[in-house]
Write an enzyme that holds these catalytic residues in place. Sequence first.
Site, PDB file in Angstrom:
ATOM      1  CG  ASP A 447      43.977  98.683 -40.854  1.00 45.76           C
ATOM      2  OD1 ASP A 447      44.354  99.772 -41.326  1.00 45.76           O
ATOM      3  OD2 ASP A 447      43.296  98.587 -39.812  1.00 45.76           O
ATOM      4  CD  GLU A 450      49.561 102.840 -41.825  1.00 43.62           C
ATOM      5  OE1 GLU A 450      49.547 102.207 -40.756  1.00 43.62           O
ATOM      6  OE2 GLU A 450      48.691 102.725 -42.703  1.00 43.62           O
ATOM      7  CG  ASP A 525      41.038 105.114 -39.947  1.00 39.99           C
ATOM      8  OD1 ASP A 525      40.578 104.242 -40.705  1.00 39.99           O
ATOM      9  OD2 ASP A 525      41.704 104.853 -38.936  1.00 39.99           O
TER      10      ASP A 525
HETATM   11  O1  MIG Z   1      43.481 101.304 -35.211  1.00 41.79           O
HETATM   12  O2  MIG Z   1      40.750  97.427 -37.675  1.00 41.79           O
HETATM   13  O3  MIG Z   1      41.709 102.142 -41.152  1.00 41.79           O
HETATM   14  O4  MIG Z   1      39.332 100.724 -41.440  1.00 41.79           O
HETATM   15  O5  MIG Z   1      38.248  99.521 -39.130  1.00 41.79           O
HETATM   16  C1  MIG Z   1      42.407 101.213 -36.095  1.00 41.79           C
HETATM   17  C2  MIG Z   1      40.117  98.530 -37.127  1.00 41.79           C
HETATM   18  C3  MIG Z   1      42.573 100.014 -36.951  1.00 41.79           C
HETATM   19  C4  MIG Z   1      42.026 101.191 -38.990  1.00 41.79           C
HETATM   20  C5  MIG Z   1      41.414 101.034 -40.339  1.00 41.79           C
HETATM   21  C6  MIG Z   1      39.926 100.860 -40.180  1.00 41.79           C
HETATM   22  C7  MIG Z   1      39.651  99.646 -39.334  1.00 41.79           C
HETATM   23  C8  MIG Z   1      40.341  99.784 -37.984  1.00 41.79           C
HETATM   24  N1  MIG Z   1      41.764 100.027 -38.165  1.00 41.79           N
END
Ligand code: MIG
Length: 823
Positions: A447, A450, A525
């Site tokens: 996650d 980017e 998200d």
């Molecule tokens: O700033 O890890 O897309 O699935 O639950 C948010 C917490 C960070 C974004 C992910 C989401 C996840 C969440 N993350």
Amino acid sequence: MKPFIAIFFCVLGLVTVSSAQDITKLEKIGAVDSFTKSEKAVVFNCQDKSQVQVTVLAPDLIRIRASFAKPISAKDHSWALAKTDWTTPRWSLSETNDAVLIRTDEIEVLVHRSPLLIEFRDAKTHSLINADEQPMAYDAKGLLKDMMFDPQAGTFIAAAKKVGFDEHFYGLGEKAARLDKRRSSFVNWNSDTPGYTEGKDPIYQTVPFFTGLQNGSAYGIFFDNSYRSYFDFAKSSQQRIWFGAEGGELNYYFFYGPSLKKILNRYADLTGHMPLPPLWALGNQQSRWSYYPDTMVEEVVSEYRKRDLPLDVIHLDIDYMQGYRVFTWDRQRFRDPKALSEKLGRQGVKLITIVDPGVKYQPVAKSAGQITSITPELEPQDQRYYVFEQGVQQNYFQRRTNGDLFIPRVWPGESVFVDYTLPAAREWWGGLHRAYIDNGVAGIWNDMNEPSDFVDQTGKNQIDVVSYDEGAKSTHAKNRNVFAFLMARATYEGLERLRPNQRPYVITRAGYAGIQRYSTMWTGDTNSTWEALALNIPMFTTLGLSGEPFVGSDVGGFMGRGNGELLVRAYQISFLAPFCRNHKVIDGYDQEPWRFGKYYEDIIRKYLKLRYQLLPFLYNTLAEAHQTGTPLFRPLVLNYQDDRNTYNLDDEFMIGNDLLVAPVVKADVTRRLVYLPKGTWYDYWTNKKYEGGTTISADAPLESVPMFVRAGAIIPTGPELNYVGEKPVDPITFIIYPDDKGSASLTLYEDDGVSPAYKQDGFRRTTVNAARAAAGYTVSVSAPNGSYNPGPRKFRFLIKSAGPTRNVITVADDGTARSVTIR
Ligand code: MIG
């Protein structure tokens, strides 16, 4: 201008970044002066010292590479490519006064000398496929410097193509947009965009690959450039489509179909075929930000079992770690991670942990003792954090141009990022996954890659971050869009080394073209709204048309509060998506299948059970995606590209060639229009037959999503399961839907579902053919090929016809060719 119109255009101005560039004002590449021919390529020397290289890679694949006012660089590197050693096919070159003609068995490339315009034609019919609308161009005068992310890092370049009057465009990976990209424009700049809605652009991923389709004939263009890039499909001008980037080379691959499937196959050859994930990855998954402590995880799993809802995977979001330190476990919350994974394992459930790129910035405390543990992930990290320490020692973290460590802020607070362009850093990062694998974790979820930085999400805070980049020591402008790709690569290769007998399973949010080699993906998200649900279909199908077959979305939506109806309708799409995972934001209302009451839960159970019964069918179609690049989750246009009615149809989808689904994506709707392409279709629920080529009105109560099976198909199904591997897939039931001639056929692919043996011959292919006979049907089964042996089991054949199902026969599968008659 009336105020409301002014506001409208003002808003429009904000979302259409790319209309800012007028590419007609850029400096055009010079006319051809001379050219040289080598074994694979022709290099054109232009009057302005520019060069254009046309390389023949395959009869249907041509590479165009240009440099402006300088020679083409000897250095030629791309992260995206899986294959660079093409065997040059037969091709020829001829000349006329105004053009040079390069000809393969399938494509003619006509390079007009002055002005230098490239045209692609069908080698057999000589009909035009695609042509430059203006010569390739570059921003010699710096006209566009103001809007560039980093004017120091490169020069804006662009190519423009003529647009067909009825041409349609598909692809570009993950876009919050409809299926047909005609009259839209896009930017590629991997961005963390929580709660995005249709039109938000860019979002998480960059896949600069699209296809154009007109009159049933398709071509593809892969603009392999990792800088911030732009695609305009006749939005700013109806005269042209164009693509460009804020640096790097004008370097693109031209694919000729004319079939979309053929292009996707070639694209997979070029950027990589998705390896098969473990079969359990197709199982149902549940997630939450975040399930903790361990007892809560166990409770969710036992709730699933108690309620007779199938489940294969549960995810641990960021709170399992010690203060968000990756590769550690919070022992207050997870006393014994290995014991937990074993306990879940006995119930058939696997653990996946989230891993973010941000490594907590934590210099060693003065009072710190030595690290002696060989399982540091289980030890307290407040004095010294082994991951940060090792990374600093080995100089694996990104630095700014001035040599300072780059310190973004993410979940752990001040953090550092790994320079994944360094091979040694990738190897180190991959090896760190031992902290999960040794504790029984089955897959990894990437996650924030980017990469997201709370200091600033535009990338400006990272502008002078240097990456090794094969010795080029380039900056963020070039490397942002490949960061997640390289992190996923490190993860995948690490898992391969740590568990050589098991297929890696990685899930990512961001990526670049070729990401399918290393990771599956989910769409980030989303909102728990009907609008966001409707986007599932064009987003999944578009990803499939961009080389990413293993896709899915948080079922029920991530942000905000959903409801039972929305959740049911979401499952009616995702129960057939490769990635089927319910997930919810930290402060969102609970969303597990039972949270809105029995009525909704019962319907969700029906679809989850159906998913498990359909696993042989889904896996078969996934194997096709691996082999051919044709995705599992398809827009109708992929199967019916001669049918204009499918060109912008994006509220229906198909799984493989045989199952058509028309979900409901609006509240309180129990009937909808469904377009059925030419041919005969069976209503999945009633067996009623329909003649296609028309739009019907279908019943769509909340209990049943409209589904239709193509006449001529055989759908292989297995027993109901609580999880993959619970019991043998025995019997396999072949549900036969005869076409008008009474025939149907299928080739079933199977393998062990876990090991990489399928890459050799560890698979089994069995062909089943059904034909109408004097009395009833004859079903013949081929002798299987491949060395995978599924063990003893039975086959059931079941013939569908209008009305109730009759005609069932069960035989033992003894691995030989045979033929049975069903009366
Ligand atoms: O700033 O890890 O897309 O699935 O639950 C948010 C917490 C960070 C974004 C992910 C989401 C996840 C969440 N993350």
